[in-house]
Scaffold this motif. Structure first.
Motif, short mmCIF file in Angstrom:
data_model
loop_
_atom_site.label_atom_id
_atom_site.label_comp_id
_atom_site.label_asym_id
_atom_site.label_seq_id
_atom_site.Cartn_x
_atom_site.Cartn_y
_atom_site.Cartn_z
N HIS A 75 8.76 2.46 2.59
CA HIS A 75 8.33 1.79 1.41
C HIS A 75 7.41 2.96 0.73
CE1 HIS A 75 8.62 -2.33 2.92
NE2 HIS A 75 8.07 -1.85 3.92
N GLY A 76 7.59 2.81 -0.71
CA GLY A 76 7.05 3.66 -1.72
C GLY A 76 5.38 3.82 -1.15
N THR A 130 -1.33 0.11 -13.22
CA THR A 130 -0.15 0.53 -12.37
C THR A 130 -0.01 -0.79 -10.98
OG1 THR A 130 0.84 2.26 -11.01
CG2 THR A 130 -1.58 1.72 -10.66
N CYS A 131 0.82 -0.33 -10.00
CA CYS A 131 0.93 -1.32 -9.12
C CYS A 131 -0.03 -1.25 -8.07
CB CYS A 131 2.46 -0.70 -8.36
SG CYS A 131 2.88 -2.16 -7.17
N VAL A 143 -0.42 -1.52 -5.10
CA VAL A 143 -0.05 -0.46 -3.78
C VAL A 143 -0.63 0.92 -3.68
CG1 VAL A 143 1.73 -2.34 -3.22
CG2 VAL A 143 2.39 -0.26 -4.09
N VAL A 144 -0.66 1.16 -4.93
CA VAL A 144 -0.98 2.76 -5.14
C VAL A 144 -2.51 2.66 -4.68
CG1 VAL A 144 -1.51 4.45 -6.71
CG2 VAL A 144 0.50 3.21 -6.70
N THR A 160 1.15 8.27 -13.25
CA THR A 160 2.28 7.45 -13.25
C THR A 160 2.91 7.65 -14.37
OG1 THR A 160 0.95 6.05 -11.76
CG2 THR A 160 3.05 4.98 -12.73
N LEU A 162 4.69 5.55 -16.37
CA LEU A 162 4.66 3.96 -16.21
C LEU A 162 6.05 3.86 -17.34
CD1 LEU A 162 3.30 1.87 -14.36
CD2 LEU A 162 2.49 1.10 -16.70
N ASP A 165 3.61 9.79 -9.65
CA ASP A 165 4.21 8.51 -9.48
C ASP A 165 5.40 8.21 -10.26
OD1 ASP A 165 4.95 5.78 -8.63
OD2 ASP A 165 2.88 5.12 -8.69
N ALA A 179 7.78 6.13 -9.55
CA ALA A 179 8.51 4.67 -9.14
C ALA A 179 9.31 4.04 -10.30
CB ALA A 179 7.59 3.75 -8.68
N HIS A 180 8.82 4.19 -11.63
CA HIS A 180 9.35 3.62 -12.73
C HIS A 180 10.12 4.65 -13.47
CE1 HIS A 180 6.19 0.21 -13.30
NE2 HIS A 180 6.88 0.29 -12.09
N LEU A 227 6.67 10.90 -6.01
CA LEU A 227 6.81 9.52 -5.38
C LEU A 227 7.63 8.53 -5.88
CD1 LEU A 227 5.69 7.34 -3.32
CD2 LEU A 227 3.64 6.78 -4.93
N LYS A 247 13.33 -1.72 -8.50
CA LYS A 247 13.54 -0.54 -8.97
C LYS A 247 14.69 -0.11 -9.58
CE LYS A 247 9.21 -0.10 -7.06
NZ LYS A 247 8.05 -0.47 -7.82
N GLY A 257 12.41 0.64 0.52
CA GLY A 257 12.23 2.30 0.87
C GLY A 257 11.67 2.94 -0.14
N TYR A 283 4.74 -8.67 1.23
CA TYR A 283 5.02 -7.64 0.30
C TYR A 283 4.28 -7.67 -0.79
CZ TYR A 283 7.82 -3.80 -0.80
OH TYR A 283 8.52 -2.57 -1.02
#
Ligand SMILES: *Cc1c(COP(=O)(O)O)cnc(C)c1O
Length: 399
Positions: free
Chosen positions: A46-47, A71-72, A74-75, A117, A119, A149, A151-152, A171, A178, A185, A254
């Motif tokens: 996962h990220g 942001t998310c 989870v960060v 990020t 974003l 980051d 991710a976006h 990251l 995504k 992943g 999750y």
């Protein structure tokens, strides 16, 4: 019903579910690094695991890690679970990225890393970040890691420089929502091959191999995604999501935004079948981005201005992971659009410092809070047809 997002999955991804895919993780890492102009890449389940592992691998503990408030979640959780403290910086109201005017005040002798990020695919001013971090390193006399980051923002660029291709580490998140996916992943990319080797070695000693049973669960999950997002079935999926607790129950581990806890498999390695799906998606990535840019430009031209709605900017180098509009009375807007067959999301619905786990810090980030209460994201995925776009624009313009 037009879904709020739809992964772009075809036959090539489907076929990988029935192959053995041995060695796919190594190949995915190499191809990923090449595509995003990095020296090396290291894959994770996962990220969030990737970020957690990086902080551990380079020995950042008991320190402050600066991150944007919007942001998310989870960060922040990855920072907390690696025994560090997140330090929040508010965002800018125009492109939702960290307000760099506020960054210097967040840096101090405890700062060991800064996460920026890009974003919604909007590239952040990397030169300015690098300068500010360089000044702080000189002042405090130690290394401050720059973590981008992405991710976006797969493939976004700042003044022609691909985001994530410079700095210490980038990251990427690869779950189904995504811009491209490897089922689940995450990935880290590095410009310094020795740093990549260090992080890979750490991963190899601390992450377990996934069981064959998990491999089949992942296959089944992707199969369910094909069905859930198919034209015929999506209306039912939407109904399950909105009117029943079933899907939330199935994905609960999750999405624990308000709890500092990761899914049980967060220290298991990426599976070959996931990497195999990721490799197919990687080939599509230029087209995924090109199509998103076309959709963003279409909306920019065809959505009529409305006095109290704030549309997102078109920015050079942006890749538009989401097309985010701020609206008053969001709940009513979302419900009305759903009635008319468009599922818009609410992204991101919280400001991280306002979550229960972080509220005690008392960080005040009013722009982030305001964004969290007013954003909707209009569908922008690459599977949309011009007919869909005309329909969406007509409904939004009719108000
Ligand atoms: C999705 C995402 C991540 C990583 O998420 P995982 O679900 O753990 O793969 C990190 N940062 C941002 C901004 C994200 O949107």
């Amino acid at each position: 019903m037009i879904p709020r997002f739809k992964p772009w999955l075809g036959w090539a991804e489907f076929r990988t579910l029935f192959r053995c895919n041995r060695g796919a993780v190594d190949r995915f890492e190499q191809e990923f690094a090449r595509t995003f102009e990095a020296a090396d890449a290291v894959a994770f389940p996962h990220g969030r695991s990737a970020l957690w592992a990086f902080l551990n691998a380079v020995g950042v503990t008991d320190a402050e890690v600066v991150m944007p408030a919007y942001t998310c979640s989870v960060v922040a959780h990855a920072i907390s679970l690696s025994s560090n403290r997140p330090r929040f910086v508010d965002i800018r109201p125009d492109d939702y990225n960290m307000d760099l005017n506020l960054l210097p005040a967040a840096l101090n002798e405890h700062t060991r890393a800064v996460i920026v990020t890009h974003l919604f695919g909007y590239p952040l001013d990397l030169e300015r970040v690098e300068t500010l971090i360089g000044e702080a390193e000189a002042r405090y006399g130690h290394k401050i890691w720059l973590i981008q980051d992405c991710a976006h923002s797969f493939g976004a660029s700042w003044k022609g420089r691909l985001v994530g291709s410079s700095g210490d580490v980038a990251l990427y998140g690869l779950n189904i929502s995504k811009m491209m996916t490897s089922i689940f992943g995450g990935m880290l990319t590095f410009s310094n091959p020795e740093l990549a080797a260090q992080v890979r070695a750490w991963r190899n000693t601390h992450f377990k191999r996934s069981s064959w049973f998990k491999g089949w669960k992942r296959r089944f999950y992707l199969f369910a995604v094909y069905i859930a997002f198919s034209k015929l079935v999506y209306g039912f999926t939407w109904w399950l999501q909105e009117k029943t607790p079933l899907l939330n129950y199935l994905t609960r581990s999750y999405h624990l935004d308000d709890l500092i806890r990761f899914p049980p498999d967060f220290k298991e390695r990426m599976l070959d079948v996931e990497a195999a799906v990721g490799r197919v998606q990687l080939k599509k990535y230029p087209e995924i981005i090109a199509r998103r840019r076309v959709v963003a430009a279409y909306y920019d031209q065809h959505l009529s201005p409305r006095p109290d709605w704030v549309p997102p900017p078109l920015v050079e180098g942006a890749t538009y992971s989401h097309f985010v509009v701020r609206v008053p009375n969001r709940g009513a807007v979302v419900a009305k659009l759903a009635e008319q067959g468009i599922h818009v999301g609410e992204l991101i619905q919280y400001s991280v410092p306002d979550l229960n786990s972080y509220r005690a810090q008392g960080a005040d980030c009013p722009v982030s809070r305001q964004a969290s209460q007013s954003t909707i994201n209009v569908p922008i995925d690459p599977t949309l047809t011009y007919r869909n776009l005309r329909q969406i624009a007509a409904i939004l313009n009719a108000g």
